[in-house]
Design a protein around this motif. Structure first.
Motif, PDB file in Angstrom:
ATOM      1  N   VAL A   1       4.103   1.532 -12.162  1.00 27.47           N
ATOM      2  CA  VAL A   1       4.544   0.821 -10.958  1.00 27.47           C
ATOM      3  C   VAL A   1       3.341   0.431 -10.114  1.00 27.47           C
ATOM      4  CG1 VAL A   1       5.877   1.026  -8.821  1.00 27.47           C
ATOM      5  CG2 VAL A   1       6.790   1.987 -10.945  1.00 27.47           C
ATOM      6  N   ALA A   2       2.377   1.347 -10.003  1.00 23.10           N
ATOM      7  CA  ALA A   2       1.207   1.085  -9.156  1.00 23.10           C
ATOM      8  C   ALA A   2       0.353  -0.055  -9.692  1.00 23.10           C
ATOM      9  CB  ALA A   2       0.372   2.362  -9.032  1.00 23.10           C
ATOM     10  N   TYR A   3       0.235  -0.164 -11.007  1.00 24.03           N
ATOM     11  CA  TYR A   3      -0.683  -1.149 -11.590  1.00 24.03           C
ATOM     12  C   TYR A   3      -0.317  -2.591 -11.206  1.00 24.03           C
ATOM     13  CZ  TYR A   3      -3.596  -3.536 -15.006  1.00 24.03           C
ATOM     14  OH  TYR A   3      -4.517  -4.360 -15.607  1.00 24.03           O
ATOM     15  N   PRO A   4       0.920  -3.057 -11.436  1.00 23.57           N
ATOM     16  CA  PRO A   4       1.223  -4.447 -11.041  1.00 23.57           C
ATOM     17  C   PRO A   4       1.113  -4.674  -9.539  1.00 23.57           C
ATOM     18  CG  PRO A   4       3.209  -3.319 -11.794  1.00 23.57           C
ATOM     19  CD  PRO A   4       2.065  -2.437 -12.125  1.00 23.57           C
ATOM     20  N   LEU A   5       1.432  -3.649  -8.736  1.00 24.29           N
ATOM     21  CA  LEU A   5       1.293  -3.815  -7.290  1.00 24.29           C
ATOM     22  C   LEU A   5      -0.177  -4.023  -6.920  1.00 24.29           C
ATOM     23  CD1 LEU A   5       3.753  -1.038  -6.027  1.00 24.29           C
ATOM     24  CD2 LEU A   5       4.142  -3.494  -6.081  1.00 24.29           C
ATOM     25  N   MET A   6      -1.064  -3.274  -7.559  1.00 30.63           N
ATOM     26  CA  MET A   6      -2.496  -3.441  -7.291  1.00 30.63           C
ATOM     27  C   MET A   6      -2.996  -4.797  -7.769  1.00 30.63           C
ATOM     28  SD  MET A   6      -4.233   0.237  -8.115  1.00 30.63           S
ATOM     29  CE  MET A   6      -3.608   1.745  -7.381  1.00 30.63           C
ATOM     30  N   CYS A   7      -2.470  -5.275  -8.885  1.00 31.96           N
ATOM     31  CA  CYS A   7      -2.857  -6.611  -9.367  1.00 31.96           C
ATOM     32  C   CYS A   7      -2.526  -7.675  -8.326  1.00 31.96           C
ATOM     33  CB  CYS A   7      -2.147  -6.920 -10.682  1.00 31.96           C
ATOM     34  SG  CYS A   7      -2.750  -5.987 -12.102  1.00 31.96           S
ATOM     35  N   HIS A   8      -1.384  -7.526  -7.670  1.00 33.57           N
ATOM     36  CA  HIS A   8      -1.003  -8.501  -6.647  1.00 33.57           C
ATOM     37  C   HIS A   8      -1.853  -8.347  -5.388  1.00 33.57           C
ATOM     38  CE1 HIS A   8       2.488  -9.011  -9.270  1.00 33.57           C
ATOM     39  NE2 HIS A   8       2.730 -10.128  -8.616  1.00 33.57           N
ATOM     40  N   LEU A   9      -2.225  -7.113  -5.046  1.00 32.74           N
ATOM     41  CA  LEU A   9      -3.130  -6.919  -3.915  1.00 32.74           C
ATOM     42  C   LEU A   9      -4.501  -7.539  -4.199  1.00 32.74           C
ATOM     43  CD1 LEU A   9      -2.625  -3.337  -2.414  1.00 32.74           C
ATOM     44  CD2 LEU A   9      -2.408  -5.537  -1.266  1.00 32.74           C
ATOM     45  N   LYS A  10      -4.954  -7.410  -5.427  1.00 31.53           N
ATOM     46  CA  LYS A  10      -6.230  -8.011  -5.808  1.00 31.53           C
ATOM     47  C   LYS A  10      -6.170  -9.534  -5.659  1.00 31.53           C
ATOM     48  CE  LYS A  10      -9.477  -8.310  -9.684  1.00 31.53           C
ATOM     49  NZ  LYS A  10      -9.674  -8.002 -11.120  1.00 31.53           N
ATOM     50  N   LEU A  11      -5.028 -10.119  -6.005  1.00 29.66           N
ATOM     51  CA  LEU A  11      -4.866 -11.562  -5.837  1.00 29.66           C
ATOM     52  C   LEU A  11      -4.884 -11.933  -4.361  1.00 29.66           C
ATOM     53  CD1 LEU A  11      -4.289 -14.326  -7.131  1.00 29.66           C
ATOM     54  CD2 LEU A  11      -1.852 -13.793  -6.979  1.00 29.66           C
TER      55      LEU A  11
ATOM     56  N   VAL B   1      -7.666 -13.578   1.202  1.00 33.29           N
ATOM     57  CA  VAL B   1      -8.033 -12.947   2.478  1.00 33.29           C
ATOM     58  C   VAL B   1      -8.999 -11.805   2.158  1.00 33.29           C
ATOM     59  CG1 VAL B   1      -7.167 -11.966   4.633  1.00 33.29           C
ATOM     60  CG2 VAL B   1      -5.694 -13.480   3.295  1.00 33.29           C
ATOM     61  N   PRO B   2     -10.293 -12.053   2.024  1.00 32.52           N
ATOM     62  CA  PRO B   2     -11.247 -11.021   1.576  1.00 32.52           C
ATOM     63  C   PRO B   2     -11.299  -9.787   2.466  1.00 32.52           C
ATOM     64  CG  PRO B   2     -12.228 -13.211   1.457  1.00 32.52           C
ATOM     65  CD  PRO B   2     -10.936 -13.360   2.190  1.00 32.52           C
ATOM     66  N   THR B   3     -10.982  -9.925   3.760  1.00 26.57           N
ATOM     67  CA  THR B   3     -11.050  -8.778   4.678  1.00 26.57           C
ATOM     68  C   THR B   3      -9.736  -8.017   4.779  1.00 26.57           C
ATOM     69  OG1 THR B   3     -10.477 -10.219   6.546  1.00 26.57           O
ATOM     70  CG2 THR B   3     -12.826  -9.939   6.042  1.00 26.57           C
ATOM     71  N   LEU B   4      -8.790  -8.332   3.932  1.00 20.52           N
ATOM     72  CA  LEU B   4      -7.443  -7.770   4.069  1.00 20.52           C
ATOM     73  C   LEU B   4      -7.446  -6.247   3.993  1.00 20.52           C
ATOM     74  CD1 LEU B   4      -4.388  -8.480   4.243  1.00 20.52           C
ATOM     75  CD2 LEU B   4      -4.350  -8.439   1.741  1.00 20.52           C
ATOM     76  N   LEU B   5      -8.250  -5.664   3.105  1.00 25.69           N
ATOM     77  CA  LEU B   5      -8.201  -4.220   2.859  1.00 25.69           C
ATOM     78  C   LEU B   5      -9.492  -3.517   3.258  1.00 25.69           C
ATOM     79  CD1 LEU B   5      -6.587  -4.413  -0.700  1.00 25.69           C
ATOM     80  CD2 LEU B   5      -5.418  -3.795   1.404  1.00 25.69           C
TER      81      LEU B   5
ATOM     82  N   LEU C   1       0.818  -1.210   0.000  1.00 32.38           N
ATOM     83  CA  LEU C   1       0.000   0.000   0.000  1.00 32.38           C
ATOM     84  C   LEU C   1       0.853   1.262   0.000  1.00 32.38           C
ATOM     85  CD1 LEU C   1      -2.988  -0.733   2.430  1.00 32.38           C
ATOM     86  CD2 LEU C   1      -3.099  -0.205   0.003  1.00 32.38           C
ATOM     87  N   LEU C   2       1.945   1.214   0.729  1.00 32.19           N
ATOM     88  CA  LEU C   2       2.833   2.385   0.803  1.00 32.19           C
ATOM     89  C   LEU C   2       3.395   2.724  -0.569  1.00 32.19           C
ATOM     90  CD1 LEU C   2       4.330   4.478   2.530  1.00 32.19           C
ATOM     91  CD2 LEU C   2       6.149   2.778   2.865  1.00 32.19           C
TER      92      LEU C   2
END
Length: 758
Positions: free
Chosen positions: A306-316, A321-325, A295-296
């Motif tokens: 840079v943000a796009y692939p990081l978000m793709c991994h967060l989505k995975l 863990v559905p409650t992660l975010l 997130l940072l």
């Protein structure tokens, strides 16, 4: 002096001037090479030749003179000459032998820069007739006392492997590369790892002992960011002995989650997830731990790439863990300067995060996006609102009131997406329909999308008994039957049948007109067959037809799109790769090239203790065994191994058909009836799957496809048969399209032999 570039040198005086200048350079280089008193006399000439070469001018005629110019103590001249030799060696393999003595002498020079330069250059020549000279130089370089020479030798070993794989496999060079993993210089270690990754790629990659792997992780601070990523990716083959060892490595790498480079952070996250995948409790804790660093980097980076692939991994991670975010949804609110691809991904994340607590705030944000000037973003927001309504029942009424306001704007694409979302909401919550039904008549005239029109027609058919104008809306559509898309026509048939059983007096003439048009005045086989089915049902027994068409439906609890995808578990195995960005396993977007020529198996060599594996040649295909390759290749003829049950959606077939440039045509006289051919396609007799088929106006058409297992290449087939009564001499034309020209031609012959030999 030469003016311009190398583009016009073949015409007139310009070409003569260039040939004259090349002859002049050759003479001056010979004089300079023979003059031993002036140590740098050839440098300006060499510089000029290299300048010509970079402009695209053919300077290969100067190769002998340039090879002689390598015999100098001037380092700048050596670098230029070696650059020239590497560029032109493949076109002058025999003359390349002239510079071998100089390169061998330089490889033993007291200056490590000269030794490294000579080693890099001789490995880059890639000429088969000097292989015997290259091998001992690389072997000596791997054990050199200077780190620069050792790291150069490691890369040279890969070049040698590409040139002479058989010699490389039969030597102990792999073990020497393994020994470099214990080198004191971090650059040497990284180059050795990269070299091992390349030469052992087809045999599963390097196998690192646990104690050496832990030692490399402990030395991680010595390496730059790129080197740290290389070492962290090496842990894919690391198998911890127990949970204590896992915890020790996690604690060791925890500080790297604070690294300023997102690549290092992603590599550490991948290690954490791989090590804990068989420990569920620890895995959940790891997911929570790696959330904050990701997130940072997402919120602080100024680069959407840079943000796009990081978000793709967060989505995975959310899929596991559905409650992660659930408390971090504001981090994914759209910024005004976000590109469209980043906006759509943020909306997908907000949709995944939404729950009873956060949904009210998220839907307010999404409704603001619904009227965005970016049409893609607006449509995605409306789709997301529909999905959230299906997830969180408590906010359905609130979303419906917002949809009513948006439909009232009379904007085509907004109304279309809102209606598509409402369709699914009504399917799950049918009691919420009353407020929307009065808007359906105006919606038909606003929307132009076939999917949205079909959704409106479906609503009228299922819920139109309480809508006074429902039969007249359908009547207007029936009057414009020929102008409707096939999707709308199919839905109109079902909706009119349902309305007939609900309001028979008003709908009977409408249904009669519709069935007449659909049976006698349509080009769509599906529409014709559906109308004929309804007509025969009514003729057989109207009560039975009502039972079939108006059958009660099972309440919907979950849509298939909301179900957990099996792909997600596979993607966790490929974390920190493009697979997560594409949301598909690597095998679905990387395909090996088909083998056309036979491949000679490498000579058997006993494995060395440290390497544990024997790499295959660079031309081997990882997804097929040697026996499969031998079965698949017979001389110059490609023997197909087709998938027994290939699957291809209709839209993919159409897109591939339109994009394919290679087309093979087979024409023949078809003897006998066409029905056996159609039946053979539909039954998948020869591993050829049917996309569509039918007979209209004495013309039979068949659309089919097949997929080769080894190469992954798809073949698209269109068969058109002009039926000639009494169907005993019909002309058949088969068109075959594929992305591979050579295989398309060979598949056409295969298809004719195995499929059209009737």
């Amino acid at each position: 002096m030469l003016v311009g570039g190398g583009t016009g040198g073949s015409k007139g005086g310009s070409g003569a001037r260039k040939r004259g200048e090349m002859a002049d350079l050759r003479d001056r280089l010979r004089v300079a090479n023979n003059d031993r008193t002036a140590t740098s006399a050839a440098l300006p000439l060499v510089d000029k030749v290299v300048s010509f070469m970079t402009l695209g001018i053919d300077t290969s005629s100067l190769f002998p003179e340039m090879a002689m110019a390598s015999n100098t103590r001037n380092l700048a001249q050596k670098k230029l000459v070696y650059l020239y030799l590497c560029h032109n060696a493949e076109t002058q393999p025999d003359v390349s032998l002239l510079c071998v003595n100089t390169l061998q002498r330089d490889a033993t020079d007291s200056n490590p820069i000269v030794r490294g330069l000579a080693l890099r250059s001789i490995a880059s020549l890639r000429v088969p007739n000097i292989v015997e000279y290259v091998f001992p130089l690389i072997a000596a370089g791997l054990g050199d006392t200077n780190a620069y020479v050792r790291k150069t030798a490691a890369i040279a070993a890969v070049k040698f492997y590409k040139t002479a794989p058989d010699i490389f496999i039969g030597s102990d060079m792999t073990d020497k590369l393994y020994q470099l993993l214990r080198d004191s210089d971090p650059v040497v270690v990284v180059n050795a790892i990269n070299a091992l990754n390349e030469v052992l790629r087809d045999s599963g990659g390097p196998q690192i002992p646990n104690e050496l792997m832990i030692s490399l992780l402990q030395r991680l601070r010595e390496f730059n960011e790129w080197g740290q990523c290389v070492i962290l990716n090496l842990t894919e083959s690391f198998e911890p002995q127990n949970e204590d060892e896992i915890l020790a490595i996690l604690n060791l790498l925890d500080e790297k989650l604070k690294h300023t480079n997102s690549s290092v952070v992603m590599a550490v996250c991948g290690v954490f997830l791989r090590l804990t995948q068989h420990h569920p409790v620890l895995h959940q804790s790891v997911c929570a731990r790696i959330k904050s660093p990701l997130l940072l980097h997402i919120t602080t980076t100024h680069y959407p790439e840079v943000a796009y692939p990081l978000m793709c991994h967060l989505k995975l991670l959310l899929s596991r863990v559905p409650t992660l975010l659930e408390n971090d949804y504001k981090s994914f609110y759209i910024r005004s300067n976000d590109p469209t691809y980043l906006k759509t991904l943020k909306i997908e994340l907000l949709t995944s995060i939404a729950n009873e607590k956060s949904a009210p705030y998220i839907i307010e944000e999404l409704f603001a996006y619904a009227t965005d000037v970016d049409m893609t973003c607006a449509c995605k927001a409306l789709t997301a609102l529909g999905t959230i309504a299906l997830k969180v029942p408590s906010i359905v009424t609130r979303i419906l009131s917002k949809f009513i306001d948006l439909i009232a704007l009379d904007i085509d694409y907004i109304a279309a997406e809102a209606i598509l979302a409402l369709k699914d909401i009504f399917r799950k919550y049918p009691t919420t329909r009353d407020e929307i039904l009065d808007l359906l008549e105006s919606c038909i005239s606003v929307v132009s999308s076939p999917q949205a029109k079909a959704a409106v027609v479906w609503m009228i058919g299922d819920f139109g008994e309480t809508l006074e104008s429902a039969p007249y809306i359908l009547e207007d559509l029936v009057d414009t039957w020929e102008e409707l898309d096939e999707e709308v026509q199919l839905q109109l048939l079902t909706a009119t049948m349902k309305m007939y059983f609900k309001r028979p007096q008003e709908c009977q003439p409408i249904l009669g007109q519709l069935l007449n048009s659909a049976i006698n005045n349509t080009v769509s086989i599906d529409t014709h067959d559906k109308a004929l089915l309804y007509y025969r049902l009514l003729a057989y027994n109207p009560q039975e037809a009502a039972r079939v068409v108006c059958a009660s439906k099972i309440p919907i609890s979950t849509f298939s799109e909301q179900a957990k995808s099996e792909i997600d578990d596979q993607l966790f195995e490929e974390f920190n790769t493009l697979s997560v960005v594409y949301h598909k396993p690597e095998k679905l977007f990387t395909k090996p090239k088909p083998i056309i020529q036979p491949i000679a198996a490498p000579s058997n060599t006993s494995p060395t203790p440290l390497s544990k594996r024997t790499p295959a040649t660079s031309t081997a295909i990882p997804q097929a065994s040697q026996s499969q390759q031998q079965q698949h290749v017979s001389g110059n003829r490609y023997e197909f191994m087709l998938e027994p049950s290939p699957k291809m959606p209709a839209e993919v077939f159409q897109r591939k058909w339109q994009a394919a440039t290679t087309c093979e045509t087979v024409e023949k006289i078809w003897l006998g009836p066409i029905e056996p051919l159609i039946a053979s396609v539909k039954s998948n007799t020869h591993c050829v799957a049917c996309m569509a088929s039918g007979i209209v106006a004495n013309t039979a058409k068949i659309y089919a496809y097949a997929v080769d297992q080894l190469s992954g290449v798809a073949f698209l087939i269109e068969i058109i048969v002009r039926l000639t009564p009494p169907q005993n001499q019909s002309k058949l034309v088969a068109t075959i399209k594929s992305e591979d020209p050579l295989l398309a031609k060979q598949f056409a012959a295969y298809f004719t032999q195995h499929f059209l030999a009737y």
